[in-house]
Design an enzyme around this catalytic site. Structure first.
Site, PDB file in Angstrom:
ATOM      1  N   SER A 110      25.930  29.289  -4.228  1.00 39.19           N
ATOM      2  CA  SER A 110      25.141  27.950  -3.825  1.00 39.19           C
ATOM      3  C   SER A 110      24.096  28.301  -2.978  1.00 39.19           C
ATOM      4  O   SER A 110      24.162  29.495  -2.218  1.00 39.19           O
ATOM      5  CB  SER A 110      26.364  27.195  -3.317  1.00 39.19           C
ATOM      6  OG  SER A 110      25.475  26.014  -2.508  1.00 39.19           O
ATOM      7  N   TYR A 132      18.796  24.772  -4.518  1.00 39.81           N
ATOM      8  CA  TYR A 132      18.263  23.564  -3.843  1.00 39.81           C
ATOM      9  C   TYR A 132      16.796  24.065  -3.316  1.00 39.81           C
ATOM     10  O   TYR A 132      16.681  25.178  -2.912  1.00 39.81           O
ATOM     11  CB  TYR A 132      19.178  23.166  -2.616  1.00 39.81           C
ATOM     12  CG  TYR A 132      20.579  22.569  -3.021  1.00 39.81           C
ATOM     13  CD1 TYR A 132      20.188  21.586  -4.255  1.00 39.81           C
ATOM     14  CD2 TYR A 132      21.601  22.666  -2.622  1.00 39.81           C
ATOM     15  CE1 TYR A 132      21.738  20.975  -4.524  1.00 39.81           C
ATOM     16  CE2 TYR A 132      22.732  21.921  -2.756  1.00 39.81           C
ATOM     17  CZ  TYR A 132      22.716  21.207  -3.759  1.00 39.81           C
ATOM     18  OH  TYR A 132      23.997  20.494  -4.117  1.00 39.81           O
ATOM     19  N   THR A 158      19.454  22.386  -9.416  1.00 41.18           N
ATOM     20  CA  THR A 158      20.365  21.313  -9.152  1.00 41.18           C
ATOM     21  C   THR A 158      19.465  20.105  -9.256  1.00 41.18           C
ATOM     22  O   THR A 158      18.442  19.902  -8.090  1.00 41.18           O
ATOM     23  CB  THR A 158      21.363  21.256  -8.290  1.00 41.18           C
ATOM     24  OG1 THR A 158      22.047  22.446  -8.411  1.00 41.18           O
ATOM     25  CG2 THR A 158      22.138  19.993  -8.138  1.00 41.18           C
ATOM     26  N   LYS A 257      20.857  21.645 -13.754  1.00 41.73           N
ATOM     27  CA  LYS A 257      22.101  21.298 -13.550  1.00 41.73           C
ATOM     28  C   LYS A 257      22.359  19.553 -13.116  1.00 41.73           C
ATOM     29  O   LYS A 257      21.467  19.357 -12.069  1.00 41.73           O
ATOM     30  CB  LYS A 257      23.012  22.136 -12.606  1.00 41.73           C
ATOM     31  CG  LYS A 257      24.347  21.461 -11.776  1.00 41.73           C
ATOM     32  CD  LYS A 257      24.980  22.537 -11.193  1.00 41.73           C
ATOM     33  CE  LYS A 257      26.227  22.018 -10.563  1.00 41.73           C
ATOM     34  NZ  LYS A 257      26.282  21.057  -9.501  1.00 41.73           N
ATOM     35  N   HIS A 281      27.780  15.828 -10.382  1.00 37.67           N
ATOM     36  CA  HIS A 281      27.928  16.567  -9.293  1.00 37.67           C
ATOM     37  C   HIS A 281      29.433  16.144  -8.712  1.00 37.67           C
ATOM     38  O   HIS A 281      29.592  15.918  -7.456  1.00 37.67           O
ATOM     39  CB  HIS A 281      26.961  16.065  -8.225  1.00 37.67           C
ATOM     40  CG  HIS A 281      26.445  16.956  -7.226  1.00 37.67           C
ATOM     41  ND1 HIS A 281      25.347  17.690  -7.172  1.00 37.67           N
ATOM     42  CD2 HIS A 281      27.087  17.373  -5.964  1.00 37.67           C
ATOM     43  CE1 HIS A 281      25.342  18.399  -6.023  1.00 37.67           C
ATOM     44  NE2 HIS A 281      26.590  18.201  -5.456  1.00 37.67           N
ATOM     45  N   ARG A 284      29.904  12.955  -6.421  1.00 36.02           N
ATOM     46  CA  ARG A 284      29.177  13.048  -4.950  1.00 36.02           C
ATOM     47  C   ARG A 284      27.833  13.058  -4.714  1.00 36.02           C
ATOM     48  O   ARG A 284      27.285  12.812  -3.459  1.00 36.02           O
ATOM     49  CB  ARG A 284      29.463  14.501  -4.684  1.00 36.02           C
ATOM     50  CG  ARG A 284      30.902  15.054  -4.494  1.00 36.02           C
ATOM     51  CD  ARG A 284      30.884  16.693  -4.498  1.00 36.02           C
ATOM     52  NE  ARG A 284      30.598  17.155  -3.185  1.00 36.02           N
ATOM     53  CZ  ARG A 284      31.333  17.289  -2.076  1.00 36.02           C
ATOM     54  NH1 ARG A 284      32.861  16.668  -2.366  1.00 36.02           N
ATOM     55  NH2 ARG A 284      31.127  18.006  -1.197  1.00 36.02           N
TER      56      ARG A 284
HETATM   57  C1  LIG Z   1      32.616  20.934  -1.377  1.00 39.23           C
HETATM   58  C2  LIG Z   1      31.434  20.807  -2.655  1.00 39.23           C
HETATM   59  C3  LIG Z   1      30.240  21.337  -2.503  1.00 39.23           C
HETATM   60  C4  LIG Z   1      29.203  21.581  -3.579  1.00 39.23           C
HETATM   61  N1  LIG Z   1      28.109  21.959  -3.165  1.00 39.23           N
HETATM   62  C5  LIG Z   1      27.367  22.091  -4.060  1.00 39.23           C
HETATM   63  C6  LIG Z   1      26.054  22.968  -4.122  1.00 39.23           C
HETATM   64  O1  LIG Z   1      25.719  23.413  -3.084  1.00 39.23           O
HETATM   65  N2  LIG Z   1      25.188  22.993  -5.182  1.00 39.23           N
HETATM   66  C7  LIG Z   1      25.458  22.269  -6.114  1.00 39.23           C
HETATM   67  O2  LIG Z   1      24.552  22.395  -7.291  1.00 39.23           O
HETATM   68  N3  LIG Z   1      26.490  21.407  -6.430  1.00 39.23           N
HETATM   69  C8  LIG Z   1      27.552  21.521  -5.309  1.00 39.23           C
HETATM   70  N4  LIG Z   1      28.556  20.755  -5.480  1.00 39.23           N
HETATM   71  C9  LIG Z   1      28.947  20.268  -6.845  1.00 39.23           C
HETATM   72  C10 LIG Z   1      29.621  21.318  -7.710  1.00 39.23           C
HETATM   73  O3  LIG Z   1      28.753  22.227  -8.284  1.00 39.23           O
HETATM   74  C11 LIG Z   1      30.000  20.586  -9.043  1.00 39.23           C
HETATM   75  O4  LIG Z   1      29.150  20.084  -9.701  1.00 39.23           O
HETATM   76  C12 LIG Z   1      31.259  19.675  -8.864  1.00 39.23           C
HETATM   77  O5  LIG Z   1      32.048  19.827  -7.773  1.00 39.23           O
HETATM   78  C13 LIG Z   1      32.105  19.280 -10.012  1.00 39.23           C
HETATM   79  O6  LIG Z   1      33.098  18.462  -9.983  1.00 39.23           O
HETATM   80  P1  LIG Z   1      34.745  18.901  -9.842  1.00 39.23           P
HETATM   81  O7  LIG Z   1      34.546  19.039  -8.112  1.00 39.23           O
HETATM   82  O8  LIG Z   1      35.291  17.694 -10.171  1.00 39.23           O
HETATM   83  O9  LIG Z   1      35.043  20.098 -10.277  1.00 39.23           O
HETATM   84  C14 LIG Z   1      29.642  20.785  -4.288  1.00 39.23           C
HETATM   85  C15 LIG Z   1      30.751  20.446  -4.749  1.00 39.23           C
HETATM   86  C16 LIG Z   1      31.791  20.439  -3.717  1.00 39.23           C
HETATM   87  C17 LIG Z   1      32.928  19.835  -4.071  1.00 39.23           C
END
Ligand SMILES: Cc1cc2nc3c(=O)[nH]c(=O)nc-3n(C[C@H](O)[C@H](O)[C@H](O)COP(=O)(O)O)c2cc1C
Length: 382
Positions: A110, A132, A158, A257, A281, A284
């Site tokens: 990340s 990012y 992303t 992504k 995501h 989120r």
């Molecule tokens: C704690 C956390 C931090 C994340 N940080 C990033 C990130 O830095 N960059 C990014 O592209 N996605 C980030 N994501 C999203 C994940 O890459 C991914 O798309 C997502 O967690 C998939 O869903 P799942 O948690 O149900 O497997 C993050 C997700 C979580 C849970």
């Protein structure tokens, strides 16, 4: 490990992670945004898909190998990029990379890692880098060049956070940047002495509190301080032209992504991207977003077979991986599942999460009469 942790599935690891982490950090790992309807929708969409198994196919030997970008992986799974993993375990980004390498699976570093990408890359294995963009774009491009120098095979840009997501719980808990200490979160931290000693204690001994490690030193904000101007992610002005310039600059595989609309997947293909991640995501970003597994079929219809189509958001079982493959995905990424393992038991905990997903995928394939990844198709859904 399974016996030691008493964890037989991802939900068990989740419970273990929850108990181990201070509430504010747990919420950052787990929660969605606003009313959190999106998280439930991601799960409901997987659960609504059912199988129509075939019998008497001789399933003694199940082959879970497949290829992505022309290279073999033992399982159609990769570890998704997750920022701030270093708050869940000491040098959590390194633990994730190590466990993924141990399982032979790709790991996506990340942009928001709390140790340098150089240190993460020391773990070896097949590496991808997620981008990012900081307000000062040159900073990002410098990290992109470093990622290429370290042998990262793919750049994942992303796209699903054009603005900051509405994480109301962070405003309440104070566990944001800058971190706001108050009596509630101090009590919360004290109530988790294993985390305090094992994570924060080790940072204190080894030279300091985690920060955004990929920025030049003078711009790094500690989790306790505000980010200086220029060092904030800024995506509201990101457009297709800028992604096209990244395409020109990055010699490796380029993946977009956070694509949910088939027209955007078409555009990504036209721009020369090698793949997309169909993702919301992990719910989120936009609470009302379509579940990514529900968005997948239309994207496969438009670009399937012409670029790599990956999927994440809501994967908690091997059967979810098989469902995504049956609908045409080439590979699945998991975000929270490995993080639960990380917070529950570091590298060994992540390895355990990945092993659970592997065993469940294998068992589901056998139950369906699918002996190889090529035999997983829509005919097996009912
Ligand atoms: C704690 C956390 C931090 C994340 N940080 C990033 C990130 O830095 N960059 C990014 O592209 N996605 C980030 N994501 C999203 C994940 O890459 C991914 O798309 C997502 O967690 C998939 O869903 P799942 O948690 O149900 O497997 C993050 C997700 C979580 C849970």
């Amino acid at each position: 490990m399974a016996g030691e942790l008493g964890c037989w599935n991802i939900a068990d690891l989740r419970a273990r992670a929850r108990a181990r982490l201070p509430r504010g950090i747990w919420e950052y790992l787990e929660r969605g945004v606003e009313d959190e309807t999106g998280m439930a929708r991601n799960r409901a969409a997987f659960d609504a898909i059912t199988f129509r198994p075939r019998v008497l196919r001789g399933v003694e030997h199940i082959d879970t190998r497949t290829t992505i970008f022309g290279r073999e992986v033992p399982l159609p799974l990769a570890v998704a990029p997750t920022g701030a993993a270093g708050l869940m375990w000491f040098e959590g980004d390194r633990a994730l990379a190590k466990a993924a390498a141990g399982a032979g699976l790709p790991f996506t570093i990340s942009s928001a890692s709390t140790i340098d990408i150089e240190q993460i890359a020391e773990a070896g294995g097949r590496l991808w880098f997620q981008l990012y963009l900081w307000q000062e774009r040159e900073l990002s491009l410098a990290v992109v060049d470093r990622a290429w120098g370290l042998g990262c095979e793919a750049l994942f840009v992303t796209l699903d956070l054009p603005v900051t997501p509405n994480r109301e719980y962070i405003m309440r808990s104070g566990f944001g940047t800058p971190f706001r200490l108050d009596h509630r979160n101090v009590l919360d931290i004290i109530a988790h002495p294993r985390w305090l000693a094992g994570v924060m204690g080790r940072y204190a001994l080894s030279g300091g509190i985690p920060s955004q490690a990929n920025l030049p030193r003078h711009l790094r904000a500690k989790v306790t301080g505000s980010a200086p101007p220029g060092a904030l992610f800024k995506h509201d002005n990101l457009d297709w032209d800028e992604v096209a310039r990244l395409r020109d600059r990055w010699p490796g595989r380029l993946v977009l992504k956070g694509v949910l609309h088939p027209a955007d997947a078409e555009r990504a293909l036209a721009l020369g991207a090698d793949g997309v991640v169909v993702s919301n995501h992990g719910a989120r970003a936009l609470d009302g977003s379509i579940a990514s597994i529900a968005a997948l079929p239309a994207i496969i219809e438009h670009v399937g077979g012409r670029m790599a189509v990956m999927l994440d958001s809501g994967v908690r079982r091997g059967s979810d991986i098989v469902k995504a493959l049956a609908l045409g995905a080439d590979l699945v990424l998991a975000g929270r599942a490995p993080l639960y393992g990380l917070a529950a038991g570091g590298t060994a905990g992540i390895a355990h999460a990945l092993a659970i997903l592997e065993a469940e995928t294998r068992r589901t394939m056998a139950m369906l009469g699918a002996r190889s990844i090529a035999e997983i198709d829509r005919e097996l859904l009912g």
